[in-house]
Design an enzyme around this catalytic site. Structure first.
Site: not given
Length: 354
Positions: A245, A249, A189
């Site tokens: 993370d 997922d 980012k």
């Protein structure tokens, strides 16, 4: 080959039991392994008042690899933060120096119909997500809670990365890309975060050593969107702890079920902790319905990455492919025309193929 077995909580013991069936089947064919079990997570707290008991940590340190189930459950939610089962996972990663998390997201042809996306978008999907595991906002200090000047409660965490931490995980990304399709996407980012600006600078610097790998950069919000819009554009993704993370997922649902994704968490020497990426699913624990394939495939990753036993790893992976081709499905991947089986039956089917 000494393997510490930490089954954990919820569905953990059920799914780990199936992976152990597979490893023992291989042992009958000559694979030399030694298995030793220990309590971990909520089970560690129940037994010793600690999610990572000293005896469990010692076993993990002495073992060549660690096979883990899942941790957590609602009965532990009110515990102080250091005693929560999830802290056992964070601590064992830190204690063993497991900084590189490899999460493959591969869609088996037989499961195209259960993916959340259209077949033409996901058919042939094969992504490797590499997540940094011991830094970032999950470990950064200072952190805590306080009352501000207006008497309002606030919580704060620190996102922090050092250059050596970034460099070593990006190196893993490039080395992995070299063995695949030579494409590496670094996700950050950089337009907002100082940590990401440093991350991108270091990634570009490391990239000069790997001219044969095409390095690209992508903001994490765009990466999340692109995983849904056009996931096959990616080959290897490398990113920080929190972003990895979330993205891994998300990627799991492209493959049909989170119950299909294994993972490896490695140190600098290839020692690893192997576990499915899903949680302990306490709502289905003990019902013989959980999908054990992610855990079985995690054991295959263990044979490949820690023990350099590619031929044994391939036997496990081929058995899983064969079982799926025969139409066996647990509840999470079941669809019309396939045979619904339980956790133990799926494990037996893989063993039968081996």
């Amino acid at each position: 080959m000494k393997i510490a077995v930490l089954a954990g909580d919820g569905i953990g013991p059920e799914i780990v039991a199936q992976a152990l069936k597979v490893l023992r089947a291989l042992a009958k064919d000559g694979l030399k392994i030694e298995l030793e079990e220990a309590p971990f997570g909520g089970a560690g707290f129940d037994a010793h008042g600690d999610p990572l008991p000293e005896s469990t940590l010692k076993l993990a340190q002495q073992a060549d690899a660690v096979l883990c189930g899942a941790v957590g459950g609602p009965q532990y939610d009110a515990l102080p933060r250091p005693q929560r089962p999830e802290q056992g996972i964070l601590r064992i990663r830190k204690e063993l120096g497991l900084f590189a998390n490899l999460r493959p997201a591969m869609l088996y042809p037989e499961l195209v119909g259960v993916s959340s996306l259209k077949p033409e978008v996901v058919s042939g999907l094969d992504i490797m997500i590499i997540r940094e595991l011991t830094g970032d906002i999950y470990f950064g200090e200072p952190r805590g809670r306080r009352d501000n000047a207006r008497g309002e409660r606030e919580g704060y965490d620190t996102m922090r990365y050092s250059e050596p931490e970034i460099r070593r995980i990006v190196e893993v990304g490039f080395q992995t890309a070299l063995k695949r399709n030579k494409k590496l996407c670094s996700v950050d980012k950089e337009n907002v975060l100082e940590t990401s600006r440093l991350w991108r600078e270091v990634a570009n610097d490391v990239g000069t050593k790997y001219p044969q790998v095409a390095l690209s950069h992508m903001y994490v919000d765009n990466a999340a969107m692109q995983l849904v819009r056009n996931p096959k554009q990616f080959d290897v993704i490398v990113t920080g702890n929190m972003f990895g993370d979330i993205l891994s997922d998300e990627a799991s649902m492209l493959t049909g079920s989170i119950g299909m994704l294994p993972s490896a968490s490695l140190d600098a020497n290839g020692k690893g902790l192997y576990e499915p990426i899903h949680g302990s699913a306490p709502d289905i624990a003990g019902k013989n319905v959980a999908n054990p394939l992610a855990t079985i495939l995690s054991s295959a990753m263990m044979l490949r990455y820690t023990f350099n036993k590619d031929e044994w790893a391939y036997r496990v992976e081929a058995a899983v492919k064969s079982v799926l081709a025969q139409g066996y499905r647990t509840a999470d991947i079941h669809e019309a025309g396939t045979q619904k089986v339980g956790t133990a039956e799926m494990g037996d089917a893989v063993v039968a193929e081996i």
